[in-house]
Design an enzyme around this catalytic site. Structure first.
Site, short mmCIF file in Angstrom:
data_model
loop_
_atom_site.label_atom_id
_atom_site.label_comp_id
_atom_site.label_asym_id
_atom_site.label_seq_id
_atom_site.Cartn_x
_atom_site.Cartn_y
_atom_site.Cartn_z
N GLN C 128 -18.75 18.40 58.85
CA GLN C 128 -18.48 18.88 57.49
C GLN C 128 -17.94 20.29 57.58
OE1 GLN C 128 -20.11 21.59 55.41
NE2 GLN C 128 -21.79 20.39 54.57
N SER C 131 -18.05 26.01 55.12
CA SER C 131 -18.26 27.47 55.22
C SER C 131 -17.12 28.15 55.96
CB SER C 131 -19.56 27.77 55.97
OG SER C 131 -20.67 27.31 55.26
N GLU C 246 -26.86 17.56 50.73
CA GLU C 246 -27.43 18.52 51.67
C GLU C 246 -28.77 19.04 51.17
OE1 GLU C 246 -25.28 22.21 52.33
OE2 GLU C 246 -26.18 22.41 54.33
N GLU C 375 -32.36 34.16 49.17
CA GLU C 375 -31.93 34.73 47.90
C GLU C 375 -31.22 33.68 47.04
OE1 GLU C 375 -31.57 36.24 50.90
OE2 GLU C 375 -33.03 37.85 50.56
#
Lengths: 406, 364, 406, 364
Positions: C128, C131, C246, C375
């Site tokens: 995949q 990013s 995911e 975060e």
């Protein structure tokens, strides 16, 4: 490196101490009257006048303002010496610490002439009227308006968190004078007579049960334009002067708040299933972390004082003070109540050490908010000390009366 | 796998929530703050009429005979609504009678509890730092002298179930509050809504309820009920804070947009859901009489107090100045947090109990 | 309330267990080959084919896609049973968990026909490619571009954090196809042949020393328009399908990661100045908090499984998993190293229990970031579960090629 | 009041920082990671030439005779720059010779240290979980057998100062690393830059350095030096993170605008400044031989490790994926954090020592 006075500092300390010894009188022992009590006001005025006459007020102020023209160390030394006794001083903290410095920085000569000496000698008491229910952390969001007609302004609105409003003779107030300007631009600062018609101060009860603050309502209150402080529209800039002084004032641990020694005393007297509480590693680590926080802040203040003593500006490390102190108080109190198991919640007065911790638990929740919340203070440290960029401010340049919250 | 409440318990939870949303909550709690009554009599009567005090009582004693799950959901909803009624005390006391009582003792007290004629409360603290493992109050020849303090909901109760040091060790005893040598008085605590009392025994007759093992077994069950109560209070405190963060504006944004605010809300949720998982484990262990009862109860107690104390403290904090006023509802959660933390042994004591349970299991 | 299988679940479990017992062979014991090793690929392919033939792949997929058309509990049960052994399965996790579901949700019938069965049977391995160095948390900020000329797209750019890129035959890749559109709007998804000219996968060494991921460089890589997945400009929408899958996959504690039992074992063997470490209240509280975190997540997963078992959707409580697990691992490891005093830092292999904790300390720093940082996950919980408003997104509606960072 | 470093120490700090900014830092540390040398010989030679190893050595032994303050600022700058040299080991060993050594011992070792001919290191761990209070390695008739492990900077050193259990209790001993029965070897640790070793003594001659009291006194001083080193490392880690947060963009904003990031940076600063206050207190107590030495040292150690561990962990975290790569400098701080935490007794051990000191003071 040392913790000693320089020779001139030692001399000033000796002089101040001698004067205090000679004049402290009944304040050598703790006094009976509480804050807000009429006796407190009477005693405060007498004591302030005594100090004024002896030259122990406005120690760092310019001589032209009736001050002594001395350095910050002189002021610190005098306060250290004075705090060894129990003189009533809190009534003037806001007025002389924040309001009057704003007046003499931005006021006209007439205003300075009229107000400064009377404040310094304690005849007139001052309060600061900034926060509003809608404008806490975001102080520039205030809504209280002042409308001009000829030479007269008319004020309508509500302020909140005003210390000593009900005991004050005058206040400095920030009002919105032009809502068509962006929020920071349409503000103006005035001096308002707290005895004027239309001013009403009501005590604001806190969740801790006390009422240290007021709500103040303004209905059709008239102020002459001569009592404007700074130019029209400059109110935010003027208010920043006041707030800079506040940041210097706020910070240390409240005197007499419980600390690591309280926990040591308490833990020595408590048995757990696994032996004396003081022998438990969790208790010992809590004592250590409380010592590190509280004594660390004291030592940090000494770093700042050392800079002042050398005639330098203190570094930014002072800014950590309140955020450390308030949360440490809350955590210590919570831990100590837990140590007391079932009696941790009992407030019947049978355990004064525990009762002080319970009081500290209630007070610390307020301390984490007053004078800048933990969140605002972390923003300030990150932005002003570390240079990180500010939060997004979508309303910054929008006319106040067109702002839509996102 | 069906690791969830039964449909019956869920139905009970929904109806309890609906009723308490309409008839309890912070406004009703505030009314109780200033009154002299130790609980809201109208609300308590309504709750009795709804059959909540009878729910867990077996049918042979005039009750409905429902399971521990129903007690858990009632405790949660009582906690959520801050209801100023002695419901959770009665639920814990009922559990004590069920686990430790003889048929005769059950027959004597449970019908009254079911009908709402008897309010029962539970006391183990003694006004010093005693832990749930110890008791200074000692029973000899069926008589006891000494003090239990604080006992939630003591005033107005007819029956107290206390811990005391008997011939076999620390265990539960029944105290008829109308008996000779029994004195009750109100005592001030941080919680201004849920009132506590001081019980003074002066050579008063007490009656053993089970044995030391039964006490330990009951203590775990009581901790699970208390964990559900704490979960409910935590959820209410979090919900109020989230609602405020969606609404309050500072610097042109709703404060819920700031990560300083939203991450704290997320942490509230994280702690709440961790605690809920353990509490649910406890509810299962109660119903199944499972060997995991001790560890499930201990974990539920520690996790729920962690969630509650964090949430109650940050609820005040995230409301800012307004949250620190007397008029704000934040104080109810802040104060109740301390009440629940102290009511049945501290989090630290239960963490130790949890590890003891894990050690025992490892050794087995 | 119970932890038992329903009757059909028990039946499926028995069947799966019987098949595994009969077929597991050498994987009954831990295997020697590490991830990325050639042996690992060979073994993985053989095992996947075996499962495929027996009907234990694509358990929840529609039958029309070659799946079994069963419910999620069947899949969970099979995985539980399989995980009792040591079969090599990791090679297909991304492809079958994320890539292929995206292909059969958004791909043309021709793409489905060509790719799905070969992936399911283990013949072809997938990765995949989302990013980028510039786009981590802010995935829609990707820069890798695809330019169309006739029926052919040309891809140039760099991807990163690509698991198994060097072992893969195909990948799904998101590219920017229209930089004049706002950032979420100008993206398109493609299937790319990882053996095509211009594709180069380089292992990316992590600070822990391992290299579980790759950087992948694309230089003038050609893709036919028939290998587009979804419409032009719909790449973000298509990618969200993948990411939803995911989020379901990421979460639990890594198998064999140290937990509270590790600490109990370790602490039992360590003496402190104040007695055995296991007797210290700090150690006991750490054991308790680790138990609460790790077992709490397990129990939370059981809540979700119970919902699935009833044919309902699990609640949002699953979203807390990774943020709890990763930080708990880091804190436990740090605490345990401290308990070992000076030897806490020694990695010479003489203390396997400690070495596992040290490894966990390094790995947990990555786990707190991979698949959504602490975060980002807190944002997701606050926004999607609690309904709080999103962060300000000043670039949301700006054309990508005009975005200026604030 | 002058609670700050002397002007001399500040000058030393500025010049050390300037030199190390130019000649050390993460890039130099990275070079050392893959080399076989246990320290950077060029850098070490330059440091000797600058007189840093001589700074604290009295003039009569060939040194400059500066104060403990100069050692503190050097330790801080060594920590900040991650300098792969044995400077902090030498500073701690020098302090041991000064506090505990006889004139003869000082005369034997200090001139070599000043000149840079002798690298001295310090060892107390024994590869198990021994605390600084204990030592399995026992000295009898001036001979010792056993293992000390890990010892930072052992390889390349000529002198080791170790703790061992002697006739009077645990105290310091000198070990000539060139002596008979002494073996040194490299040992792997999490810190790949600052290499540690294993010292094996096989009936080796050791020489008492002072007595048990001198050991305790030295340990506090060593902890203060280590606290300054940790402060420097923390500050560098924080600075790198703040710089990244000002630069990195996500969702159209520099990430430093997000409170989730900026509040963590603020927390780094808060912890750093708290630790700095205590470390400075320690530097004063060292110089003044003050009664507060023990508590100042203990607080400085605990506070500095708290600051360092938090900062090092969140440095990786706030850098996101890139921070977890081998190529990123984040790993230096993350790994060094564990090195410093383990080097001289854990934070928990020092917290206990702090409370013992406070108890003693209360009792006095």
């Amino acid at each position: 490196m040392d913790f000693n006075d320089t020779a001139p500092e030692a001399e000033y300390r000796a002089k101040a101490r001698a004067w205090l010894e000679a004049n402290i009188g009944e304040y050598r022992e703790p006094t009976e009257f509480g804050r807000g009590h009429a006796d407190f006001v009477r005693h405060s005025k007498i004591w302030q006048k005594k100090k004024y006459d002896a030259g122990y007020t406005g120690i760092t102020w310019p001589k032209s303002m009736g001050g002594q023209g001395l350095g910050p160390m002189n002021s610190i030394i005098y306060n250290q010496e004075e705090s060894r006794f129990h003189a009533p001083t809190g009534l003037y903290a806001i007025g002389l610490g924040m309001c009057i410095p704003t007046v003499f920085s931005h006021g006209t000569p007439e205003l300075i002439e009229r107000y400064v000496a009377k404040a310094l000698s304690g005849v007139e008491v001052w309060c600061q009227l900034f926060s509003e229910p809608i404008a806490g952390s975001d102080l520039a969001g205030i809504r209280t308006k002042a409308v001009k007609d000829g030479d007269t302004w008319t004020i309508d609105g509500q302020k909140v968190w005003t210390t000593n409003a009900h005991l004050s003779d005058f206040g400095i107030i920030v009002c919105r004078t032009d809502p068509s300007k962006p929020k920071h631009k349409g503000l103006t600062m005035f001096i308002v007579d707290m005895h004027a018609p239309g001013v009403e101060a009501r005590p604001l009860k806190q969740m801790s049960g006390g009422a240290d603050f007021n709500e103040v309502f303004f209905t059709n209150v008239k102020v002459h334009d001569s009592h404007r402080v700074g130019a029209e529209g400059d109110g935010w800039k003027v208010a920043l002067t006041t707030l800079m002084n506040e940041r210097l004032a706020v910070g240390g641990k409240p005197s007499h708040a419980p600390g690591y020694k309280t926990l040591m005393t308490l833990a020595a007297g408590i048995q757990t299933d696994n032996g004396p509480a003081i022998s438990q590693s969790t208790v010992r680590e809590r004592i250590a972390s409380t010592y590190i926080a509280d004594e660390g802040i004291k030592l940090t203040q000494m770093r700042a004082q050392s800079a002042l003593s050398r005639g330098e500006m203190p570094g930014p490390e002072q800014s950590i003070s309140k955020v450390v102190v308030a949360k440490t108080m809350q955590d210590l109190a919570s831990f100590a109540m837990d140590l007391n198991q079932s009696s941790g919640v009992v407030t019947d007065g049978s355990n004064p050490e525990l009762n002080r911790l319970q009081g500290s638990y209630m007070a610390s929740a307020g301390l984490r908010i007053a004078g800048g919340t933990d969140e605002i203070l972390r923003n300030i440290i990150a932005e002003r000390v570390l240079g990180l960029p500010g939060d997004m401010r979508p309303d910054k340049d929008t006319p106040y009366n067109e702002i839509k919250a996102m | 796998m069906n690791f969830d409440f039964s449909d019956d318990a869920k139905t009970m939870r929904e109806s309890a929530r609906k009723f308490l949303d309409a008839n309890a909550g912070p406004a009703i709690a505030r009314k109780s703050m200033n009154g002299t009554a130790t609980y809201d009599a109208d609300l308590w009567k309504a709750v009795i009429d709804l059959g909540w005090t009878a729910a867990r009582v077996p049918e042979e004693f005039g009750g409905v005979g429902l399971t521990a799950e129903e007690s858990c959901v009632l405790a949660e909803e009582a906690g959520r609504s801050l209801a100023p009624i002695p419901l959770t005390s009665v639920l814990a006391a009922t559990e004590a009678l069920l686990r430790a009582g003889s048929k005769e003792q059950q027959a004597r007290w449970l019908p009254g509890i079911a009908e709402g004629k008897v309010i029962a409360c539970v006391g183990w603290g003694e006004g010093n730092a005693a832990s749930p493992s110890t008791a200074a109050l000692t029973v000899k020849d069926g008589k006891a002298s000494g003090v239990k303090l604080p006992i939630a909901d003591l005033l107005g109760a007819q029956l107290a179930i206390i811990t005391a040091n008997g011939p076999k060790g620390v265990q539960l005893y029944l105290v008829d509050l109308g008996g000779a040598g029994v004195k009750t008085e109100l005592v001030e605590t941080l919680d201004l809504v849920r009132r506590s009392g001081k019980l003074t025994l002066d050579n008063a007759a007490v009656e053993a309820l089970g044995d030391p093992d039964a006490y330990q077994d009951w203590l775990d069950r009581a901790a699970i009920l208390a964990a559900f109560e704490a979960l409910g209070t935590t959820a209410a405190s979090m919900d109020m804070t989230v609602a405020y963060a969606k609404d309050r504006v500072a610097f042109g944004q709703r404060i819920g947009r700031y990560q300083g605010v939203k991450h704290k809300c997320a942490d509230m949720y994280i702690k709440l859901e961790l605690a809920r998982a353990h509490a649910l484990h406890g509810a299962w262990a109660m119903g199944a009489d499972a060997g995991e009862l001790r560890q499930a109860a201990s974990a539920a107690r520690v996790a729920s107090l962690d969630a509650l104390s964090f949430t109650a403290e940050e609820t005040v904090q995230l409301h800012g100045g307004i949250g620190f006023t007397w008029e704000s509802d934040c104080q109810f959660y802040y104060r109740r947090n301390r009440q629940l933390a102290s009511a049945l042994g501290s989090s630290a004591w239960w963490a130790d109990r949890l590890v003891r349970a894990l050690e025992r299991r490892n050794a087995a």
